[in-house]
Design an enzyme around this catalytic site. Sequence first.
Site, PDB file in Angstrom:
ATOM      1  N   GLY A 145       0.821  -1.211   0.000  1.00 57.49           N
ATOM      2  CA  GLY A 145       0.000   0.000   0.000  1.00 57.49           C
ATOM      3  C   GLY A 145       0.849   1.253   0.000  1.00 57.49           C
ATOM      4  CG  ASP A 146       0.497   3.727   2.281  1.00 54.41           C
ATOM      5  OD1 ASP A 146      -0.640   4.212   2.175  1.00 54.41           O
ATOM      6  OD2 ASP A 146       0.848   3.024   3.237  1.00 54.41           O
ATOM      7  CD  GLU A 147       1.522  -0.011  -3.232  1.00 54.30           C
ATOM      8  OE1 GLU A 147       0.493   0.694  -3.194  1.00 54.30           O
ATOM      9  OE2 GLU A 147       1.547  -1.191  -2.859  1.00 54.30           O
ATOM     10  CE  LYS A 167      -3.256   1.609  -4.128  1.00 50.32           C
ATOM     11  NZ  LYS A 167      -2.235   1.550  -3.069  1.00 50.32           N
ATOM     12  N   GLY A 179      -5.844   6.085   1.524  1.00 47.63           N
ATOM     13  CA  GLY A 179      -5.550   7.512   1.482  1.00 47.63           C
ATOM     14  C   GLY A 179      -4.808   7.791   0.196  1.00 47.63           C
ATOM     15  CG  HIS A 180      -5.936   7.080  -3.285  1.00 47.95           C
ATOM     16  ND1 HIS A 180      -6.879   6.565  -4.126  1.00 47.95           N
ATOM     17  CD2 HIS A 180      -5.344   6.022  -2.695  1.00 47.95           C
ATOM     18  CE1 HIS A 180      -6.861   5.243  -4.045  1.00 47.95           C
ATOM     19  NE2 HIS A 180      -5.942   4.903  -3.175  1.00 47.95           N
ATOM     20  CB  THR A 181      -1.572  12.353  -1.459  1.00 51.81           C
ATOM     21  OG1 THR A 181      -1.824  11.833  -0.154  1.00 51.81           O
ATOM     22  CG2 THR A 181      -1.249  13.842  -1.359  1.00 51.81           C
ATOM     23  CD  GLN A 229      -7.200  -0.762   1.327  1.00 52.62           C
ATOM     24  OE1 GLN A 229      -8.049  -1.379   0.716  1.00 52.62           O
ATOM     25  NE2 GLN A 229      -7.409   0.469   1.747  1.00 52.62           N
ATOM     26  CB  THR A 277      -7.108  -4.659   4.017  1.00 54.53           C
ATOM     27  OG1 THR A 277      -8.270  -3.898   4.360  1.00 54.53           O
ATOM     28  CG2 THR A 277      -7.159  -5.045   2.542  1.00 54.53           C
ATOM     29  CB  THR A 312      -2.760   9.463   3.376  1.00 55.49           C
ATOM     30  OG1 THR A 312      -1.617   9.183   2.597  1.00 55.49           O
ATOM     31  CG2 THR A 312      -3.460  10.677   2.831  1.00 55.49           C
ATOM     32  CB  THR A 352      -3.497   6.112  10.791  1.00 52.45           C
ATOM     33  OG1 THR A 352      -2.355   5.595  10.103  1.00 52.45           O
ATOM     34  CG2 THR A 352      -4.696   5.234  10.501  1.00 52.45           C
ATOM     35  CB  VAL A 404      11.336  12.057 -10.686  1.00 53.09           C
ATOM     36  CG1 VAL A 404      11.937  10.863 -11.414  1.00 53.09           C
ATOM     37  CG2 VAL A 404      10.583  12.965 -11.657  1.00 53.09           C
TER      38      VAL A 404
HETATM   39  P1  IMP Z   1      -7.745  -2.323   7.823  1.00 55.09           P
HETATM   40  O1  IMP Z   1      -7.800  -2.306   6.335  1.00 55.09           O
HETATM   41  O2  IMP Z   1      -8.052  -1.007   8.445  1.00 55.09           O
HETATM   42  O3  IMP Z   1      -8.544  -3.454   8.408  1.00 55.09           O
HETATM   43  O4  IMP Z   1      -6.210  -2.623   8.225  1.00 55.09           O
HETATM   44  C1  IMP Z   1      -5.594  -3.879   7.942  1.00 55.09           C
HETATM   45  C2  IMP Z   1      -4.138  -3.694   7.549  1.00 55.09           C
HETATM   46  O5  IMP Z   1      -4.082  -3.056   6.281  1.00 55.09           O
HETATM   47  C3  IMP Z   1      -3.330  -2.808   8.490  1.00 55.09           C
HETATM   48  O6  IMP Z   1      -2.011  -3.275   8.526  1.00 55.09           O
HETATM   49  C4  IMP Z   1      -3.372  -1.450   7.832  1.00 55.09           C
HETATM   50  O7  IMP Z   1      -2.285  -0.644   8.193  1.00 55.09           O
HETATM   51  C5  IMP Z   1      -3.295  -1.862   6.377  1.00 55.09           C
HETATM   52  N1  IMP Z   1      -3.907  -0.879   5.470  1.00 55.09           N
HETATM   53  C6  IMP Z   1      -5.211  -0.647   5.258  1.00 55.09           C
HETATM   54  N2  IMP Z   1      -5.380   0.309   4.341  1.00 55.09           N
HETATM   55  C7  IMP Z   1      -4.168   0.677   3.937  1.00 55.09           C
HETATM   56  C8  IMP Z   1      -3.688   1.611   2.964  1.00 55.09           C
HETATM   57  O8  IMP Z   1      -4.447   2.274   2.259  1.00 55.09           O
HETATM   58  N3  IMP Z   1      -2.338   1.709   2.847  1.00 55.09           N
HETATM   59  C9  IMP Z   1      -1.478   0.958   3.572  1.00 55.09           C
HETATM   60  N4  IMP Z   1      -1.886   0.067   4.475  1.00 55.09           N
HETATM   61  C10 IMP Z   1      -3.210  -0.078   4.657  1.00 55.09           C
END
Ligand code: IMP
Length: 458
Positions: free
Chosen positions: A12-14, A16, A40-42, A248, A263, A323, A325, A439
């Site tokens: 996640g958080d790549e 996208k 969270g998409h920025t 995700q 998730t 983004t 939490t 970049v």
């Molecule tokens: P949940 O999706 O809130 O149930 O969290 C489950 C796992 O997925 C946890 O480790 C979260 O940190 C991770 N997670 C959920 N959504 C994201 C995301 O958008 N980016 C990165 N990690 C995520």
Amino acid sequence: MPGVVIVGAQWGDEGKGKVTDLLAERAEAIVRFQGGNNAGHTIVRDGEEFKFHLIPSGILYPEKACVIGNGVVLDPRILLDEIEGLKRRGIDVGNLRISANAHLIMPYHVLLDTAGELKLGKLSIGTTRRGIGPCYADKALRLGIRVQDLLDEKILRKKILAALEPKQQALRELSVQRRKLRKEAGEGGREGGDQSVADAPDPRLDLHTMSEEFAGYGHRLEPHIADTSRLCWNVLDGGGTVLFEGAQATLLDLDHGTYPFVTSSNPIAGAACVGAGVGPTDIDEVWGVAKAYATRVGAGPFPTELDDAVGRHLLERGHEFGTTTGRERRCGWIDLVALRYAVRLNRMSALAITKLDVLSGLDVLRAAVRYRSREGAVFDSFPYHQSILHSAEPEYEELPGFEADLSTCRSEADLPPQARAFLDFVARFAGVPIRLVGVGPGRDQVVWIGDEPHLRAA
Ligand code: IMP
């Protein structure tokens, strides 16, 4: 009539959102197909930053259909806040469409997510506590409340009543267990912020209040509620492009990720069909997005994690804070064993590598190419057994680093040879061409490799 899926190739958080934003220019509809406001998409547009949790990144194109598909779990309060926030900034949200079949995150889902994590203590998953898991659990239990239920107050109340009773009981039990544990640990007093699991009836769980509140959300969302599968079919059948935006990522996939540290939905490309209501042959391309290094939030195995100066470099230079939490992300080298697994699971046709600029200033670049278990066994492919992944040591290919600032590079030729060699190595190992390189955070801070994609049918 191309359907193009964008998926996260790591944890996640790549980035996208940015890739979706760029490809969306060439699409008629942009659809989110799973997840909820855990994402969270920025997107940075003309120096202005937009953060989305639920609304697909395509919303910045007012002429395109922007769809929340049936596979998404939706917290209506968050969605309405996002809609209002966008309107205040002058963004037209008239083309936002929400699947009538999407499930709603209810207040008890959020409370259960938090209570469940607290109960797990040291074993917690590190969820975003947005109620994602409990909402998908209710969907599977057939106790879920769907967007369409908001439009009929009688049905809404009935369904909430049916869903609420087991939640009240579960929350009570969790509360008792937790207090017992605290007592055993010698911690007295009431739980500070943890009122979710208190004994007294929780006003947030009152049937009447909740039904009224949610019916109110229904009135406000009604203009956006639609049959979104049909919308996708119409675009595809008319020769247009639909972009399916994953949230995700592959290694957080409920079935194929590092379970249970995942998730509760399927972020892989195959799920785009289920979560948007299209057929497998509607998908023509799959773009995977990976950082030039790796990050993870929450608990779970992460073989290439670094707890050293390079890890700090990636955290600080990459601004690796969640983004959603605000949590500090765990950082490490790119893991090509995991990436190759993601390439195959999604049958990717192209890769976008983001944040290459963050690597500048490092003498040596590393990329994990195999794992070695404690017992000395070598794993060239992603091990199916979680225990191996927890203890596996990565073995790295070392490549020369680069000093140059990449933020102004706009073509492959602008990149230093070491950066090009690194990208080449990643693409060859993964077996997929890299088509786009990030970049910097800005929309223009990209390097297209080869032709810019023309996603329209010839
Ligand atoms: P949940 O999706 O809130 O149930 O969290 C489950 C796992 O997925 C946890 O480790 C979260 O940190 C991770 N997670 C959920 N959504 C994201 C995301 O958008 N980016 C990165 N990690 C995520």
